[in-house]
Scaffold this motif. Structure first.
Motif, short mmCIF file in Angstrom:
data_model
loop_
_atom_site.label_atom_id
_atom_site.label_comp_id
_atom_site.label_asym_id
_atom_site.label_seq_id
_atom_site.Cartn_x
_atom_site.Cartn_y
_atom_site.Cartn_z
N THR A 135 122.79 -6.14 77.30
CA THR A 135 122.55 -7.47 76.74
C THR A 135 122.39 -7.33 75.23
O THR A 135 121.72 -6.42 74.76
N MET A 136 123.02 -8.26 74.52
CA MET A 136 122.92 -8.29 73.06
C MET A 136 122.10 -9.50 72.65
O MET A 136 122.26 -10.59 73.21
N ARG A 137 121.21 -9.32 71.69
CA ARG A 137 120.41 -10.42 71.17
C ARG A 137 120.46 -10.35 69.65
O ARG A 137 120.59 -9.27 69.06
N GLY A 138 120.35 -11.52 69.01
CA GLY A 138 120.44 -11.58 67.57
C GLY A 138 119.23 -12.21 66.91
O GLY A 138 118.63 -13.14 67.46
N ILE A 139 118.87 -11.67 65.77
CA ILE A 139 117.79 -12.23 64.95
C ILE A 139 118.44 -13.02 63.82
O ILE A 139 119.14 -12.46 62.97
N TRP B 228 110.69 -18.58 75.93
CA TRP B 228 111.41 -18.50 74.66
C TRP B 228 112.00 -17.12 74.48
O TRP B 228 111.39 -16.12 74.83
N GLU B 229 113.20 -17.07 73.91
CA GLU B 229 113.91 -15.81 73.70
C GLU B 229 114.75 -15.88 72.44
O GLU B 229 114.97 -16.96 71.88
N LEU B 230 115.25 -14.73 72.03
CA LEU B 230 116.24 -14.67 70.96
C LEU B 230 117.59 -15.05 71.55
O LEU B 230 117.86 -14.79 72.72
N PRO B 231 118.47 -15.65 70.76
CA PRO B 231 119.80 -15.98 71.28
C PRO B 231 120.60 -14.72 71.57
O PRO B 231 120.42 -13.68 70.93
N GLY B 232 121.49 -14.81 72.55
CA GLY B 232 122.35 -13.70 72.92
C GLY B 232 122.58 -13.70 74.42
O GLY B 232 122.24 -14.65 75.11
N GLY B 233 123.17 -12.63 74.91
CA GLY B 233 123.44 -12.56 76.34
C GLY B 233 124.21 -11.32 76.73
O GLY B 233 124.37 -10.39 75.95
N ASP C 78 129.47 -5.85 69.26
CA ASP C 78 129.35 -6.78 68.14
C ASP C 78 130.15 -8.06 68.39
O ASP C 78 129.68 -9.16 68.12
N GLU C 79 131.33 -7.92 68.98
CA GLU C 79 132.13 -9.10 69.30
C GLU C 79 131.45 -9.94 70.38
O GLU C 79 131.46 -11.17 70.33
N GLY C 80 130.84 -9.28 71.36
CA GLY C 80 130.11 -9.99 72.41
C GLY C 80 128.92 -10.76 71.86
O GLY C 80 128.64 -11.89 72.29
N LEU C 81 128.22 -10.17 70.91
CA LEU C 81 127.07 -10.85 70.31
C LEU C 81 127.52 -12.09 69.54
O LEU C 81 126.93 -13.16 69.69
N VAL C 82 128.56 -11.97 68.75
CA VAL C 82 129.08 -13.12 68.00
C VAL C 82 129.51 -14.22 68.98
O VAL C 82 129.22 -15.40 68.76
N ARG C 83 130.17 -13.84 70.07
CA ARG C 83 130.60 -14.81 71.08
C ARG C 83 129.41 -15.52 71.71
O ARG C 83 129.37 -16.74 71.83
#
Length: 134
Positions: free
Chosen positions: A8-12, A36-41, A50-55
């Motif tokens: 799982t990828m999450r972004g700050i 509550w969570e950081l966005p991502g999946g 990195d492409e998955g996180l941007v998506r």
């Protein structure tokens, strides 16, 4: 728990005031409902992280971004699956913020406000390991 791991990828994402973008999971979510969570999946098979996180950021927030520096990696197990979660800083964020159906709320919040919220297990672990400094 034994079994396969999911990645799982999450972004700050921070605004100009230094507040962090957080999303509240849907109450019918299988994992961490109403938390509550950081966005991502999750990544799709064969997808670069990195492409998955941007998506995922685009799907969940309607924001476009670039992946910046690495923040932290943690293992977080759920009753039905194991995950390794990579958390990255995001930069060059553009677009109009709009949440997806996976979440019921989204907002930028200070660390002091985040401390008062019902957090997902993953976000709680991240903040404790980073001494509440993102």
């Amino acid at each position: 728990m034994k079994g396969n791991y999911g990645l799982t990828m999450r972004g700050i994402i921070k605004n100009s005031a230094g507040e962090i973008l957080i999303l509240k999971r849907h109450p019918k979510s299988r994992t961490d409902p109403d938390m509550w969570e950081l966005p991502g999946g999750k990544l799709e098979a064969g997808e670069y992280f990195d492409e998955g996180l941007v998506r995922e950021i685009k799907e969940e927030t309607n924001l476009d971004c670039e992946v910046g520096d690495f923040a932290i990696a943690i293992q977080h197990d759920y009753p039905h699956k194991r995950t390794v979660q990579l958390i990255m800083y995001l930069e060059d964020v553009e677009g109009e913020f709009k949440i997806s159906d996976e979440h019921t709320e989204g907002k930028y919040a200070s660390i002091d406000e985040i401390k008062t919220l019902k957090l997902s297990g993953c976000l709680q672990k991240v903040l404790e390991k980073k001494n509440w400094i993102l």
